[in-house]
Design an enzyme around this catalytic site. Structure first.
Site, mmCIF file in Angstrom:
data_model
loop_
_atom_site.group_PDB
_atom_site.id
_atom_site.type_symbol
_atom_site.label_atom_id
_atom_site.label_comp_id
_atom_site.label_asym_id
_atom_site.label_seq_id
_atom_site.Cartn_x
_atom_site.Cartn_y
_atom_site.Cartn_z
ATOM 1 N N GLY A 49 8.622 1.652 7.916
ATOM 2 C CA GLY A 49 8.229 0.324 7.443
ATOM 3 C C GLY A 49 7.448 0.344 6.146
ATOM 4 N N GLY A 81 6.899 4.001 4.343
ATOM 5 C CA GLY A 81 7.342 5.183 5.075
ATOM 6 C C GLY A 81 8.764 4.979 5.539
ATOM 7 N N GLY A 82 9.205 5.895 6.398
ATOM 8 C CA GLY A 82 10.568 5.814 6.882
ATOM 9 C C GLY A 82 10.792 4.589 7.756
ATOM 10 N N LYS A 101 1.795 -3.316 8.827
ATOM 11 C CA LYS A 101 2.988 -2.457 8.726
ATOM 12 C C LYS A 101 4.186 -3.259 9.238
ATOM 13 C CE LYS A 101 4.577 2.171 10.031
ATOM 14 N NZ LYS A 101 4.080 3.469 10.490
ATOM 15 N N ASP A 144 2.724 14.603 16.282
ATOM 16 C CA ASP A 144 3.093 14.723 14.867
ATOM 17 C C ASP A 144 1.834 14.801 14.008
ATOM 18 O OD1 ASP A 144 4.761 14.982 12.700
ATOM 19 O OD2 ASP A 144 5.154 12.828 12.495
ATOM 20 N N LEU A 151 0.826 -1.216 0.000
ATOM 21 C CA LEU A 151 0.000 0.000 0.000
ATOM 22 C C LEU A 151 0.853 1.256 0.000
ATOM 23 C CD1 LEU A 151 -2.681 -0.992 2.668
ATOM 24 C CD2 LEU A 151 -3.106 -0.565 0.250
ATOM 25 N N VAL A 206 3.919 -0.816 4.299
ATOM 26 C CA VAL A 206 2.539 -1.123 4.664
ATOM 27 C C VAL A 206 1.925 -1.964 3.550
ATOM 28 C CG1 VAL A 206 0.293 -0.180 5.320
ATOM 29 C CG2 VAL A 206 2.382 0.999 6.007
HETATM 30 N N1 LIG Z 1 -4.080 1.370 7.908
HETATM 31 C C1 LIG Z 1 -3.773 1.725 6.648
HETATM 32 N N2 LIG Z 1 -4.640 1.483 5.641
HETATM 33 C C2 LIG Z 1 -4.333 1.841 4.377
HETATM 34 N N3 LIG Z 1 -3.188 2.452 4.009
HETATM 35 C C3 LIG Z 1 -2.297 2.720 4.974
HETATM 36 C C4 LIG Z 1 -2.534 2.368 6.333
HETATM 37 N N4 LIG Z 1 -1.462 2.766 7.068
HETATM 38 C C5 LIG Z 1 -0.608 3.323 6.200
HETATM 39 N N5 LIG Z 1 -1.086 3.302 4.950
HETATM 40 C C6 LIG Z 1 -0.439 3.790 3.736
HETATM 41 O O1 LIG Z 1 0.899 3.382 3.746
HETATM 42 C C7 LIG Z 1 1.784 4.479 3.536
HETATM 43 C C8 LIG Z 1 2.978 4.334 4.459
HETATM 44 O O2 LIG Z 1 2.520 4.430 5.797
HETATM 45 P P1 LIG Z 1 3.474 4.841 6.961
HETATM 46 O O3 LIG Z 1 2.683 5.085 8.200
HETATM 47 O O4 LIG Z 1 4.588 3.852 7.051
HETATM 48 O O5 LIG Z 1 3.958 6.145 6.256
HETATM 49 P P2 LIG Z 1 4.614 7.455 6.765
HETATM 50 O O6 LIG Z 1 3.639 8.211 7.604
HETATM 51 O O7 LIG Z 1 5.171 8.134 5.574
HETATM 52 O O8 LIG Z 1 5.737 6.829 7.639
HETATM 53 P P3 LIG Z 1 6.775 7.425 8.682
HETATM 54 O O9 LIG Z 1 6.039 8.509 9.444
HETATM 55 O O10 LIG Z 1 7.098 6.225 9.473
HETATM 56 O O11 LIG Z 1 7.897 7.939 7.858
HETATM 57 C C9 LIG Z 1 0.981 5.721 3.849
HETATM 58 O O12 LIG Z 1 1.282 6.711 2.923
HETATM 59 C C10 LIG Z 1 -0.454 5.301 3.715
HETATM 60 O O13 LIG Z 1 -0.949 5.708 2.454
#
Ligand SMILES: Nc1ncnc2c1ncn2[C@@H]1O[C@H](COP(=O)(O)OP(=O)(O)OP(=O)(O)O)[C@@H](O)[C@H]1O
Length: 614
Positions: free
Chosen positions: A61, A58-59, A78, A170, A55, A63
């Site tokens: 992990g 991010g930094g 994740k 955040d 999906l 998803v």
């Molecule tokens: N529960 C979820 N359902 C659907 N998509 C999700 C979900 N959680 C995260 N995502 C998608 O996965 C992507 C990566 O999520 P993640 O939380 O790792 O990103 P991030 O906020 O950029 O990370 P970080 O803050 O750790 O750098 C997000 O951009 C989001 O679109």
């Protein structure tokens, strides 16, 4: 609209113009190595779920969308990047994130189902969100009603987190997901509690390193920027930034340099949203400005309070404005009280006719509304000026608009009743409450005096002491409101609260205070304003205005200063001091005379001390 994330910084202070060299310590999450970027996780089992597609990443992990092997149930998984699984601090952060989210359990927070490890890599199984992030949804300004609908849900999510002692830290559009809700509405889901902090940690939990700056600069509250203690009000500041962004299409402070953004949060006042984008209702703008106050104690105390204010500001903005009855005037008390006829009136604001100079924009004014049914004291903020020229062009009266502060239901009920002149159903009058009477006697006495007396501070009090006394007065008065007060007592308490707020507005602001001190000829107060950072340019501007009000005294100081110099060269210090006092009586903002007077005071004090010790 996209904001950059700030990597951990181990120094507590913002940096002038360069990114902090400690911003990227060895353990900072980084993108996974190229080899891991493929979909090697797709098809793998995570407990009872099999990953079917990636999906996002991010930094911390990757998803994945995953499906239950036996049931048609979808979840998001994740998985911590493999190159980070060796970093205990980051493993702990992922676990803390999952724990924080599962503790909150709220419909506006993503639900956590499971937490486990696979091939040494921790993973979190959570609710799969079919929608889009707020960052993708709101790429420009959105309608106030929709903005409030989203912000109130964010407040609900935060309220639930705060109730469990968790501060998100955040909040930003990328961490807010929108999914389809009932009746075609958007439902907010708060994500990413990766740097959330438990205010009272349970044993065994990993603390965030002290002095470490975490967050996204554009959304960080002043206390977060300077590495000080954070609390629920830190998140409310971020809601202020978010609301600002949704309503105007831009954040209050943006700059290429992270350091410049941090410094702006600490030192600059944002331009109110309704001045950035005229369609923003001023009442809503005022709520966001309060959420964005530099000092946490000047913001809303809770997410619920902020939510209620957002809703009532929106409602007030939607309330039609009607012509005011002919007998409605507003009195602005002060050294020279002025009555302004009310031109138009809404539930949360009014427009007052004025042909002279109106009170400054964004200043707080304490008002006594003289309504057909009686008087109503209150506090408001000047949100609009209409000059004579604009008034001609728009076919209206010149004047100024005031948003009322106490637009709560009880106040509005009273306001409507007095506005229409309808008297309440006759009831037995409540007698004066004796405990309150003792407190009110003190305040009745204080109201006889000047603004310093109202707050109960000496005339040379510093800004902190002024604020502390105003807070104490407000707390004492507000605590009375829960007692069975008589009507007269209740209305007096409201009047004093309005007066305390007005006194704080003047004495808490060096530019306004110095103007007042000049009128009082309060030289020690003027010196306080200078030591609180009043610039010489601002002093000079005040001095010009002083002479506009008192043209008869201009030039009178010259003779006194010359005599003072003569006495000084003859060694007659006390006579010289008297001359400078006379000079300052005529010209209280004369910088050189102020300096001389201060030096002479110090000299007199030292010689008195020397004599006493002999
Ligand atoms: N529960 C979820 N359902 C659907 N998509 C999700 C979900 N959680 C995260 N995502 C998608 O996965 C992507 C990566 O999520 P993640 O939380 O790792 O990103 P991030 O906020 O950029 O990370 P970080 O803050 O750790 O750098 C997000 O951009 C989001 O679109």
């Amino acid at each position: 609209m996209e904001a950059k994330s700030l990597s951990p910084c181990s120094c507590p202070a913002p940096h002038e113009d360069v990114e902090c060299p400690t911003f990227v310590p060895a353990s900072t999450p980084t993108l996974p190595p190229r080899a891991e970027r493929g979909g090697e996780l797709v098809g793998q089992r995570f407990g009872s779920f099999r990953a079917i597609r990636e999906l996002g990443r991010g930094g911390m992990g990757t998803v994945l969308l995953a499906e239950h092997v036996l049931m048609p149930k979808r979840v998001a998984v994740k998985v911590l990047h493999s190159h980070l699984a060796e970093e205990p601090e980051l493993v702990a952060r992922l676990l803390a994130e999952a724990r924080a989210m599962s503790l909150v359990q709220h419909e506006n927070v993503v639900t956590i189902y499971d937490l486990d490890t696979r091939d040494g890599r921790p993973y979190v199984v959570m609710e799969y969100l079919e929608g889009q992030s707020l960052a993708a949804f709101a790429r420009g300004p959105i309608e106030p009603a929709l903005a409030v609908e989203l912000l109130t849900q964010v407040c609900d999510a935060l309220g639930a987190a705060h109730a469990r002692g968790i501060v998100h830290r955040d909040l930003k559009p990328a961490n807010i997901f929108l999914v389809p809700g009932p009746q075609g509405r958007q439902r907010v889901k708060l994500l990413d509690f990766g740097i959330a902090k438990r205010l009272s940690r349970a044993e065994g939990e990993t603390p965030t390193r002290t002095g470490v700056l975490l967050g996204t600069p554009e959304f960080m509250a002043p206390e977060q920027c300077s590495g000080e203690a954070v609390d629920a009000r830190t998140d409310l500041y971020a809601v202020g930034v978010l609301g600002y962004l949704l309503l105007t299409g831009r954040v209050p402070f943006s700059n290429e340099s992270t350091a410049a953004v941090l410094v702006a949060h600490l030192t600059q006042n944002p331009v109110p949203p309704h001045e950035v984008r005229p369609g923003v209702p001023p009442a809503l703008s005022a709520v966001l400005m309060r959420a964005l106050a530099k000092r946490p104690e000047e913001r809303f105390a809770t997410a619920a309070e902020l939510r209620a204010s957002l809703e009532s500001a929106l409602k007030a903005a939607a309330t039609p404005v009607a012509p005011a009855p002919a007998s409605f005037t507003a009195r602005v008390p002060g050294p020279v009280a002025r009555d302004y006829p009310a031109e138009r009136v809404g539930r949360a604001g009014l427009f007052l006719r004025c042909t002279g100079t109106p009170p400054p924009l964004r200043s707080d004014v304490s008002l006594v509304l003289q309504l057909p049914g009686g008087e109503l004291p209150c506090v408001g903020q000047v949100v609009r000026h209409v000059s004579a020229e604009q008034a001609r062009a728009w076919n209206m009266a010149p004047g100024f608009g005031v948003e009322l502060r106490d637009a709560n239901p009880a106040f509005q009920q009273r306001f409507s009743r007095l506005l229409t002149g309808t008297s309440p159903a006759p009831a037995a009058p409540t007698p004066d409450e004796p405990h309150a009477e003792a407190v009110l006697r003190d305040f009745r006495q204080r109201l006889q005096g000047d603004r310093y007396a109202v707050l109960g501070v000496p005339r040379d009090a510093d800004a902190d002491s002024v604020r502390a006394h105003a807070r104490e007065a407000r707390t004492r008065l507000e605590s009375l409101l829960s007692l069975p007060l008589s009507d007269a007592q209740r209305s007096f308490v409201q009047r004093v609260l309005a007066r305390v707020a007005e006194c704080l507005q003047v004495l808490g602001n060096p530019e306004r205070r110095v103007e007042y001190d000049a009128e009082l000829r309060n030289v020690k107060g003027v010196m306080r304003c200078l030591s609180a950072g009043l610039t010489v340019t601002a002093l000079e501007a005040c001095r010009r205005r002083f002479f506009e009000r008192h043209p008869e005294t201009e030039g009178h100081s010259i003779l006194h200063i010359a005599s003072g110099e003569a006495y000084l060269s003859a060694g007659r210090v006390s006579e010289a001091l008297a001359c400078y006092e006379a000079a300052l009586h005529a010209d209280p903002l004369h910088l050189e005379a102020l300096k001389r007077w201060t030096a002479l005071q110090a000299r007199m004090r030292h010689s008195a001390e020397a004599t006493a010790s002999r």
